[in-house]
Design an enzyme around this catalytic site. Structure first.
Site, short mmCIF file in Angstrom:
data_model
loop_
_atom_site.label_atom_id
_atom_site.label_comp_id
_atom_site.label_asym_id
_atom_site.label_seq_id
_atom_site.Cartn_x
_atom_site.Cartn_y
_atom_site.Cartn_z
N PRO A 11 0.79 -1.23 0.00
CA PRO A 11 0.00 0.00 0.00
C PRO A 11 0.83 1.28 0.00
CG PRO A 11 -0.12 -1.10 2.13
CD PRO A 11 0.53 -2.07 1.18
N ASN A 12 0.33 2.22 -0.77
CA ASN A 12 0.87 3.58 -0.89
C ASN A 12 2.13 3.67 -1.74
OD1 ASN A 12 -1.15 4.81 0.88
ND2 ASN A 12 -0.16 3.61 2.48
N ARG A 19 5.10 10.85 -2.54
CA ARG A 19 4.77 10.60 -1.14
C ARG A 19 6.03 10.72 -0.27
NH1 ARG A 19 4.90 4.60 1.22
NH2 ARG A 19 4.01 5.03 3.25
N TYR A 24 11.27 8.62 1.07
CA TYR A 24 11.25 7.57 0.05
C TYR A 24 11.89 7.98 -1.28
CZ TYR A 24 8.09 5.47 3.43
OH TYR A 24 7.56 4.95 4.58
N ASN A 75 8.16 -5.63 -0.91
CA ASN A 75 8.05 -4.49 -0.01
C ASN A 75 6.57 -4.41 0.34
OD1 ASN A 75 7.93 -2.15 1.39
ND2 ASN A 75 9.05 -0.89 -0.10
N ALA A 78 3.24 -0.98 4.85
CA ALA A 78 2.69 -1.04 6.21
C ALA A 78 2.24 -2.45 6.61
CB ALA A 78 1.52 -0.06 6.33
N HIS A 81 4.23 -4.86 8.98
CA HIS A 81 4.18 -4.77 10.45
C HIS A 81 2.90 -5.35 11.03
CE1 HIS A 81 7.41 -2.14 9.32
NE2 HIS A 81 6.59 -1.26 8.78
N ASP A 88 1.69 -15.95 5.97
CA ASP A 88 1.19 -17.30 5.67
C ASP A 88 1.28 -17.58 4.17
OD1 ASP A 88 0.66 -17.79 8.32
OD2 ASP A 88 -1.51 -17.56 8.16
N GLU A 99 12.89 -9.54 1.61
CA GLU A 99 12.08 -8.46 2.18
C GLU A 99 12.83 -7.15 1.96
OE1 GLU A 99 11.24 -8.86 6.35
OE2 GLU A 99 10.61 -6.77 6.53
N HIS A 101 12.80 -2.76 2.24
CA HIS A 101 12.25 -1.47 2.63
C HIS A 101 13.15 -0.39 2.09
CE1 HIS A 101 9.43 -3.55 5.07
NE2 HIS A 101 10.43 -4.28 5.53
N ILE A 102 12.54 0.63 1.54
CA ILE A 102 13.30 1.74 0.98
C ILE A 102 14.00 2.50 2.12
CG2 ILE A 102 13.05 3.94 -0.26
CD1 ILE A 102 10.52 2.59 -1.60
N SER A 103 13.27 2.72 3.18
CA SER A 103 13.82 3.46 4.33
C SER A 103 14.44 2.49 5.33
CB SER A 103 12.70 4.27 5.00
OG SER A 103 11.72 3.40 5.55
N ARG A 108 13.34 4.34 12.53
CA ARG A 108 12.08 5.07 12.53
C ARG A 108 11.21 4.67 13.74
NH1 ARG A 108 9.54 4.82 6.72
NH2 ARG A 108 8.27 6.50 7.64
N ARG A 112 7.52 0.22 13.39
CA ARG A 112 8.10 -0.26 12.13
C ARG A 112 9.25 -1.26 12.37
NH1 ARG A 112 5.76 3.29 8.34
NH2 ARG A 112 5.39 5.33 9.28
C1 DQA Z 1 8.39 0.91 3.86
C2 DQA Z 1 8.47 1.12 5.36
C3 DQA Z 1 7.11 0.86 6.01
O1 DQA Z 1 7.20 1.02 7.43
C4 DQA Z 1 6.09 1.83 5.48
O2 DQA Z 1 4.82 1.57 6.02
C5 DQA Z 1 6.06 1.89 4.00
C6 DQA Z 1 7.28 1.75 3.23
C7 DQA Z 1 9.72 1.27 3.14
O3 DQA Z 1 9.84 0.93 1.98
O4 DQA Z 1 10.59 1.90 3.73
O5 DQA Z 1 5.01 2.16 3.41
O6 DQA Z 1 8.15 -0.47 3.61
#
Ligand code: DQA
Length: 146
Positions: A11-12, A19, A24, A75, A78, A81, A88, A99, A101-103, A108, A112
């Site tokens: 999502p997002n 964003r 990001y 990725n 959210a 978490h 599953d 797995e 994550h950009i950040s 943070r 997270r």
């Molecule tokens: C994220 C980190 C997550 O905590 C966050 O909810 C995201 C992006 C990242 O790519 O850093 O939407 O997965």
């Protein structure tokens, strides 16, 4: 036939580039997909990118990956978490899972710091910015060709 890597985004992440650019970066999902496709060509693998804002949509794509994809880069944003359902689903997939994550999520907010997906992931990346996707493609390409 080239080994296929699924790149799944939660999502997002469709709003990358617009964003929270300070966190990001300015690249869009299209930029990332274009660069990963070019790199995959070079490395002799193939990628397909999927993005969904819905937990069930991600679960469906992971089911689709069974029998189609050799590896997954995910990725889950959210849902990382919160989602036992995505964990599953990943547990039904037999290939390697990265797995991503950009950040740098551990720097943070505390919520997270926990990842359900980390219990399945063979490798975890955080804080490499959007360049992390290319690093993950390189890693999986090497693993899959070995
Ligand atoms: C994220 C980190 C997550 O905590 C966050 O909810 C995201 C992006 C990242 O790519 O850093 O939407 O997965």
């Amino acid at each position: 036939m080239s080994k296929l890597i699924y790149i799944l985004n939660g999502p997002n992440l469709n709003l990358l580039g617009q964003r929270q650019v300070d966190i990001y970066g300015g690249e869009t999902l299209e930029d990332i997909t274009r660069d990963c496709t070019a790199l995959a060509d070079e490395l002799g693998v193939a990628i397909e990118q999927f993005q969904s804002n819905h937990e069930g949509g991600l679960v469906d794509v992971i089911h689709q990956a069974r029998g189609q994809a050799a590896g997954i880069i995910i990725n889950a944003a959210a849902y990382t978490h919160t989602s036992v359902a995505i964990l599953d689903a990943l547990n039904t997939f037999e290939g390697p899972v990265v797995e991503l994550h950009i950040s740098q999520v551990h720097k943070r907010e505390e919520f997270r710091h926990h990842s359900y997906i980390a219990q399945r992931a063979d490798a975890v990346m955080a804080g490499f910015g959007t360049y992390g996707y290319q690093l993950a493609v390189r890693h999986l390409a090497k693993l899959l060709k070995a």
